[in-house]
Design an enzyme around this catalytic site. Sequence first.
Site, PDB file in Angstrom:
ATOM      1  N   LYS A   1       0.856  -1.197   0.000  1.00 33.16           N
ATOM      2  CA  LYS A   1       0.000   0.000   0.000  1.00 33.16           C
ATOM      3  C   LYS A   1       0.888   1.242   0.000  1.00 33.16           C
ATOM      4  O   LYS A   1       1.782   1.370   0.835  1.00 33.16           O
ATOM      5  CB  LYS A   1      -0.894  -0.011   1.247  1.00 33.16           C
TER       6      LYS A   1
ATOM      7  N   ASP B   1      -3.451   4.343  -1.852  1.00 37.38           N
ATOM      8  CA  ASP B   1      -4.373   4.763  -0.786  1.00 37.38           C
ATOM      9  C   ASP B   1      -4.380   6.293  -0.692  1.00 37.38           C
ATOM     10  O   ASP B   1      -3.823   6.870   0.229  1.00 37.38           O
ATOM     11  CB  ASP B   1      -3.893   4.114   0.523  1.00 37.38           C
TER      12      ASP B   1
ATOM     13  N   LYS C   1      -7.353   8.106  -1.011  1.00 32.27           N
ATOM     14  CA  LYS C   1      -8.656   8.517  -0.460  1.00 32.27           C
ATOM     15  C   LYS C   1      -9.197   9.784  -1.114  1.00 32.27           C
ATOM     16  O   LYS C   1      -9.412  10.815  -0.460  1.00 32.27           O
ATOM     17  CB  LYS C   1      -8.556   8.740   1.060  1.00 32.27           C
TER      18      LYS C   1
ATOM     19  N   ASP D   1     -13.722  14.776  -3.595  1.00 34.75           N
ATOM     20  CA  ASP D   1     -13.838  16.074  -4.276  1.00 34.75           C
ATOM     21  C   ASP D   1     -15.117  16.035  -5.095  1.00 34.75           C
ATOM     22  O   ASP D   1     -15.910  15.091  -4.950  1.00 34.75           O
ATOM     23  CB  ASP D   1     -12.590  16.285  -5.163  1.00 34.75           C
TER      24      ASP D   1
ATOM     25  N   THR E   1     -11.540   5.846  11.250  1.00 30.44           N
ATOM     26  CA  THR E   1     -11.614   5.232  12.585  1.00 30.44           C
ATOM     27  C   THR E   1     -11.121   6.184  13.680  1.00 30.44           C
ATOM     28  O   THR E   1     -11.314   5.928  14.860  1.00 30.44           O
ATOM     29  CB  THR E   1     -10.792   3.929  12.645  1.00 30.44           C
TER      30      THR E   1
ATOM     31  N   ARG F   1       3.668  -1.510  10.483  1.00 24.60           N
ATOM     32  CA  ARG F   1       4.862  -1.624  11.330  1.00 24.60           C
ATOM     33  C   ARG F   1       5.278  -3.024  11.763  1.00 24.60           C
ATOM     34  O   ARG F   1       6.489  -3.290  11.810  1.00 24.60           O
ATOM     35  CB  ARG F   1       4.712  -0.680  12.536  1.00 24.60           C
TER      36      ARG F   1
HETATM   37  O1  C5P Z   1       1.637   0.257  11.030  1.00 23.23           O
HETATM   38  P1  C5P Z   1       0.185  -0.135  10.989  1.00 23.23           P
HETATM   39  O2  C5P Z   1      -0.031  -1.624  10.821  1.00 23.23           O
HETATM   40  O3  C5P Z   1      -0.598   0.446  12.125  1.00 23.23           O
HETATM   41  O4  C5P Z   1      -0.322   0.540   9.632  1.00 23.23           O
HETATM   42  C1  C5P Z   1      -1.660   0.510   9.251  1.00 23.23           C
HETATM   43  C2  C5P Z   1      -1.874   1.220   7.973  1.00 23.23           C
HETATM   44  O5  C5P Z   1      -3.272   1.250   7.711  1.00 23.23           O
HETATM   45  C3  C5P Z   1      -1.412   2.672   7.938  1.00 23.23           C
HETATM   46  O6  C5P Z   1      -1.001   2.960   6.602  1.00 23.23           O
HETATM   47  C4  C5P Z   1      -2.641   3.446   8.295  1.00 23.23           C
HETATM   48  O7  C5P Z   1      -2.675   4.729   7.746  1.00 23.23           O
HETATM   49  C5  C5P Z   1      -3.731   2.591   7.643  1.00 23.23           C
HETATM   50  N1  C5P Z   1      -5.043   2.737   8.240  1.00 23.23           N
HETATM   51  C6  C5P Z   1      -5.301   2.504   9.585  1.00 23.23           C
HETATM   52  N2  C5P Z   1      -6.552   2.645  10.087  1.00 23.23           N
HETATM   53  C7  C5P Z   1      -7.542   3.030   9.294  1.00 23.23           C
HETATM   54  C8  C5P Z   1      -7.330   3.280   7.940  1.00 23.23           C
HETATM   55  C9  C5P Z   1      -6.047   3.119   7.447  1.00 23.23           C
HETATM   56  O8  C5P Z   1      -4.392   2.128  10.306  1.00 23.23           O
HETATM   57  N3  C5P Z   1      -8.752   3.124   9.790  1.00 23.23           N
END
Ligand code: C5P
Length: 233
Positions: free
Chosen positions: A32, A59, A61, A64, A119, A210
């Site tokens: 992503k 991603d 999003k 507009d 979220t 991560r």
């Molecule tokens: O590092 P981690 O596993 O927390 O990364 C989650 C990814 O998913 C990030 O790119 C974050 O922006 C995205 N994301 C999220 N929660 C959401 C929508 C997207 O963590 N509700």
Amino acid sequence: MERKIVVALDFESSEQAFELLDRVDSDLCRVKVGKELFTIGGPNLVRQIIDRGFDVFLDLKFHDIPNTVARAVKAASTLGVWMINVHASGGMAMMEQAKEALEPMGSDKPLLIAVTVLTSLLTEDLVQIGVAANPEDQVSKLAFLTQEAGLDGVVCSAAETRLLRSQFPKDFCLVTPGIRRLEDASGDQRRVVGPADAILNGSNFLVVGRPITRAEEPNEVLKEFNSAVASFR
Ligand code: C5P
């Protein structure tokens, strides 16, 4: 192998993203690219990632007026990405026009999904922006709008997956971030779910950042996520 893990390349430079890509197998995951990396690396970076054999979820999003979003979605599709997203709160016409913009590509078109409610927004945040519904009802409402507009699915938190899966058919794609194994730090994710549970709850794709990108052996961790997911196929 069905690749259900989407590795979030949340990096501040293209170099860091490539370092990670050198260490994970494109047969084992998709990736992503979000706003940070795209703003730094741009479309060339996306093309290079695709050239290395990775499927890319762009991603960005989009949100507009319908004409602008349709054109942005079309532009994104010319990069050869696997998945694109827009905000469902942009409305029916915006989503329909985005979908129509991809039709000329036929079966080569990317999956088009929508973000329902971020979220990070709680009930009181929704009230502040004039939305009286609680987040769960609002998520459902926007997911139904997304389906009606003919899009392929929604991004949803692990907490929402079970409800949405009970409301939508299997082929309506649920893409779920916030995935952690027991041994992973949750970071800033408030509600996390394990990979197997996310699949059991009905997710089609799991976005993992991560736990994989910061691992000493990212490909090994990726394999562990894949094993957890595979046991419930
Ligand atoms: O590092 P981690 O596993 O927390 O990364 C989650 C990814 O998913 C990030 O790119 C974050 O922006 C995205 N994301 C999220 N929660 C959401 C929508 C997207 O963590 N509700």
